[in-house]
Design a protein around this motif. Sequence first.
Motif, PDB file in Angstrom:
ATOM      1  N   ILE A   1      51.039  46.513  43.280  1.00  0.00           N
ATOM      2  CA  ILE A   1      50.205  46.271  42.094  1.00  0.00           C
ATOM      3  C   ILE A   1      49.883  47.585  41.386  1.00  0.00           C
ATOM      4  CG2 ILE A   1      47.961  45.398  41.315  1.00  0.00           C
ATOM      5  CD1 ILE A   1      48.212  43.179  43.327  1.00  0.00           C
ATOM      6  N   ALA A   2      50.218  47.629  40.103  1.00  0.00           N
ATOM      7  CA  ALA A   2      49.967  48.813  39.276  1.00  0.00           C
ATOM      8  C   ALA A   2      48.489  48.863  38.892  1.00  0.00           C
ATOM      9  CB  ALA A   2      50.828  48.735  38.008  1.00  0.00           C
ATOM     10  N   PRO A   3      47.996  50.054  38.566  1.00  0.00           N
ATOM     11  CA  PRO A   3      46.596  50.135  38.130  1.00  0.00           C
ATOM     12  C   PRO A   3      46.449  49.600  36.712  1.00  0.00           C
ATOM     13  CG  PRO A   3      47.656  52.275  37.914  1.00  0.00           C
ATOM     14  CD  PRO A   3      48.662  51.365  38.555  1.00  0.00           C
ATOM     15  N   THR A   4      45.526  48.679  36.522  1.00  0.00           N
ATOM     16  CA  THR A   4      45.205  48.256  35.158  1.00  0.00           C
ATOM     17  C   THR A   4      43.684  48.277  35.023  1.00  0.00           C
ATOM     18  OG1 THR A   4      45.355  45.938  35.861  1.00  0.00           O
ATOM     19  CG2 THR A   4      47.267  46.835  34.702  1.00  0.00           C
ATOM     20  N   ALA A   5      43.243  48.764  33.882  1.00  0.00           N
ATOM     21  CA  ALA A   5      41.814  49.010  33.667  1.00  0.00           C
ATOM     22  C   ALA A   5      41.049  47.686  33.512  1.00  0.00           C
ATOM     23  CB  ALA A   5      41.656  49.861  32.412  1.00  0.00           C
ATOM     24  N   MET A   6      39.786  47.738  33.840  1.00  0.00           N
ATOM     25  CA  MET A   6      38.791  46.726  33.421  1.00  0.00           C
ATOM     26  C   MET A   6      39.170  45.291  33.757  1.00  0.00           C
ATOM     27  SD  MET A   6      38.245  48.405  29.689  1.00  0.00           S
ATOM     28  CE  MET A   6      38.718  50.117  29.476  1.00  0.00           C
ATOM     29  N   GLN A   7      39.394  45.026  35.015  1.00  0.00           N
ATOM     30  CA  GLN A   7      39.869  43.691  35.415  1.00  0.00           C
ATOM     31  C   GLN A   7      38.774  42.624  35.371  1.00  0.00           C
ATOM     32  OE1 GLN A   7      42.106  43.990  39.070  1.00  0.00           O
ATOM     33  NE2 GLN A   7      43.631  45.349  38.143  1.00  0.00           N
ATOM     34  N   LYS A   8      37.510  43.065  35.325  1.00  0.00           N
ATOM     35  CA  LYS A   8      36.443  42.044  35.251  1.00  0.00           C
ATOM     36  C   LYS A   8      36.368  41.385  33.881  1.00  0.00           C
ATOM     37  CE  LYS A   8      33.492  43.174  39.111  1.00  0.00           C
ATOM     38  NZ  LYS A   8      32.183  43.672  39.582  1.00  0.00           N
ATOM     39  N   MET A   9      37.076  41.924  32.927  1.00  0.00           N
ATOM     40  CA  MET A   9      37.168  41.216  31.630  1.00  0.00           C
ATOM     41  C   MET A   9      38.032  39.966  31.794  1.00  0.00           C
ATOM     42  SD  MET A   9      37.572  44.068  28.638  1.00  0.00           S
ATOM     43  CE  MET A   9      39.288  44.390  28.993  1.00  0.00           C
ATOM     44  N   ALA A  10      38.924  40.005  32.784  1.00  0.00           N
ATOM     45  CA  ALA A  10      39.824  38.870  33.009  1.00  0.00           C
ATOM     46  C   ALA A  10      39.135  37.783  33.825  1.00  0.00           C
ATOM     47  CB  ALA A  10      41.086  39.328  33.730  1.00  0.00           C
ATOM     48  N   HIS A  11      38.329  38.231  34.792  1.00  0.00           N
ATOM     49  CA  HIS A  11      37.722  37.282  35.739  1.00  0.00           C
ATOM     50  C   HIS A  11      36.506  37.976  36.359  1.00  0.00           C
ATOM     51  CE1 HIS A  11      37.341  34.865  39.431  1.00  0.00           C
ATOM     52  NE2 HIS A  11      37.926  33.914  38.717  1.00  0.00           N
ATOM     53  N   PRO A  12      35.424  37.222  36.624  1.00  0.00           N
ATOM     54  CA  PRO A  12      34.227  37.878  37.186  1.00  0.00           C
ATOM     55  C   PRO A  12      34.500  38.632  38.489  1.00  0.00           C
ATOM     56  CG  PRO A  12      33.774  35.566  36.650  1.00  0.00           C
ATOM     57  CD  PRO A  12      35.222  35.806  36.341  1.00  0.00           C
ATOM     58  N   GLU A  13      35.463  38.161  39.257  1.00  0.00           N
ATOM     59  CA  GLU A  13      35.793  38.828  40.525  1.00  0.00           C
ATOM     60  C   GLU A  13      36.642  40.084  40.327  1.00  0.00           C
ATOM     61  OE1 GLU A  13      35.711  37.267  44.209  1.00  0.00           O
ATOM     62  OE2 GLU A  13      33.786  37.089  43.164  1.00  0.00           O
ATOM     63  N   GLY A  14      37.285  40.189  39.189  1.00  0.00           N
ATOM     64  CA  GLY A  14      38.056  41.372  38.796  1.00  0.00           C
ATOM     65  C   GLY A  14      38.845  42.022  39.920  1.00  0.00           C
ATOM     66  N   GLU A  15      38.591  43.305  40.110  1.00  0.00           N
ATOM     67  CA  GLU A  15      39.358  44.100  41.079  1.00  0.00           C
ATOM     68  C   GLU A  15      39.205  43.607  42.514  1.00  0.00           C
ATOM     69  OE1 GLU A  15      37.291  45.445  38.785  1.00  0.00           O
ATOM     70  OE2 GLU A  15      38.582  46.570  37.441  1.00  0.00           O
ATOM     71  N   PHE A  16      38.057  42.939  42.814  1.00  0.00           N
ATOM     72  CA  PHE A  16      37.889  42.412  44.185  1.00  0.00           C
ATOM     73  C   PHE A  16      38.976  41.386  44.477  1.00  0.00           C
ATOM     74  CE2 PHE A  16      33.078  42.809  43.293  1.00  0.00           C
ATOM     75  CZ  PHE A  16      33.113  44.168  43.517  1.00  0.00           C
ATOM     76  N   ALA A  17      39.152  40.483  43.495  1.00  0.00           N
ATOM     77  CA  ALA A  17      40.144  39.415  43.669  1.00  0.00           C
ATOM     78  C   ALA A  17      41.544  40.008  43.830  1.00  0.00           C
ATOM     79  CB  ALA A  17      40.096  38.478  42.469  1.00  0.00           C
ATOM     80  N   THR A  18      41.844  41.011  43.014  1.00  0.00           N
ATOM     81  CA  THR A  18      43.170  41.649  43.096  1.00  0.00           C
ATOM     82  C   THR A  18      43.362  42.305  44.455  1.00  0.00           C
ATOM     83  OG1 THR A  18      43.030  42.061  40.735  1.00  0.00           O
ATOM     84  CG2 THR A  18      44.690  43.314  41.943  1.00  0.00           C
ATOM     85  N   ALA A  19      42.315  42.995  44.923  1.00  0.00           N
ATOM     86  CA  ALA A  19      42.413  43.692  46.215  1.00  0.00           C
ATOM     87  C   ALA A  19      42.656  42.683  47.337  1.00  0.00           C
ATOM     88  CB  ALA A  19      41.133  44.481  46.473  1.00  0.00           C
ATOM     89  N   ARG A  20      41.933  41.578  47.292  1.00  0.00           N
ATOM     90  CA  ARG A  20      42.089  40.573  48.357  1.00  0.00           C
ATOM     91  C   ARG A  20      43.476  39.934  48.311  1.00  0.00           C
ATOM     92  NH1 ARG A  20      36.940  38.410  46.606  1.00  0.00           N
ATOM     93  NH2 ARG A  20      35.280  39.510  47.681  1.00  0.00           N
TER      94      ARG A  20
END
Length: 461
Positions: A76-95
């Motif tokens: 997974i590449a770094p993309t900024a500001m993932q909480k704009m996509a979903h409230p879980e943002g980067e947490f969801a991606t990490a999991r």
Amino acid sequence: MEMITNVTEYEAIAKEKLPKMVYDYYASGAEDQWTLEENRNAFARILFRPRILVDVSRIDLTATILGFKVSMPIMIAPTAMQKMAHPEGEFATARAASAAGTIMTLSSWATSSVEEVASTGPGIRFFQLYVFKDRNVVAQLVRRAERAGFKAIALTVDTPILGRREADIKNRFTLPPHLILKNFEGLDLGKLDKTSDSGLASYVAGQIDRSLNWKDISWLQTITSLPILVKGVLTAEDTRIALKAGAAGIIVSNHGARQLDYVPATISALEEQLSLEEVEVALHDYLVCKSNSLLKRLRLPKARRSFNMKFDKASSVGEDIVARGRVSTHDNIRGRRRSKSSRQRVVALSAIEAEYIAMTEVVKEAYEYGVVKAAEGRIPVFLDGGVRRGTDVFKALALGAAGVFIGRPVLFSLAADGEAGVRKVLQMLRDEFELTMALTGCRSLKEISRDHVITEWDRPR
Ligand code: FNR
């Protein structure tokens, strides 16, 4: 969501769900967006040469990335500001990354901090670094990432200034007020001037240190022992410098076509091919020059400059040229040395033979120019940009990449379905990649070879 059958289908759902400003920020590329399209189109121009009747009852997709074992070479590449996509943002991606057994790269401009992401559970993670004017901020950030268990730094080098993304300018893009660039919380950099006309993009861009240069790799090495991946390399020249500078690897990237428009697709940068004309000229000059010195040694008359080699385009590359060269050169020699002894003829012909072998090397050199060649197998070359299919992953590996990263597919699937969406994207790419390996006759990443693909610049076989 069950009906989703490929990665790109998430984009339409994300477009429906997200505010226009957010969707546009995620989707757009720079200026005319030529490179954005080309990142996809260039993959489509590479075809397969599948091998048949290979026992593919067992396929191993595992890869070792900077010494870490991962389930597949798709990260997974770094993309900024993932909480704009979903409230879980980067947490969801990490999991999701962790569940898939692969690596997530966290952006400097994340809406979750390095510590928060680390607290989501085990997983191999890299930290993407933008270098800011305030080097103390950078040093603190890198140390925090290291302490939080991140395993490598992906140093982004293609962004001394933010690219011109016209949708963001039109939309006056700004980070929604309930969100914050979490890694900078408490620091001046985290307090954004949301009333500013130019919005967030130009604010943060203003903090980036435009003076960043190759010497700073050494500086970075003094503040961290983590391996450094240089993200944003597109040429063989820079690959060589990165290698000398002590990079642990490079990421061939054009920042998802968001920086300089009209750079080539990343997949085209792995082998920076010469044009057919250039190859033809290289071969011709080589042949004339070498053979004339040979003829001189044999006290035979000088070859005519054209050497009887009328290259026609279709057959002007690779072995075809060599074969044609052989015929015409033999004829040439034969015609001119009628009076010489047969022994001399044999010597001449076998010497010419050696020249053909050397010529083949010239062709090889010409074709192997590019980032992968420049890395000399001493550091891994990764790629991101436009990877949307398992076939794309295979093509990148066949051209010498050690692994790929995906950007937008994560954002769009996150917007559509949170962690489940990202998991599904990773699973679909994995399944497609496995299928591609089976249908090309490859049982492990090692078996994926250059001969499994054919590009526009390959010789006809
Ligand atoms: C990015 N990218 C990026 N890169 C980086 O080094 N730091 C960052 O903060 C971001 N942020 C970012 C936001 C968005 C919305 C996009 C689309 C991209 C670039 C990213 O790491 C990667 O190079 C590309 O996204 C890869 O291309 P694809 O997969 O999106 O086509």
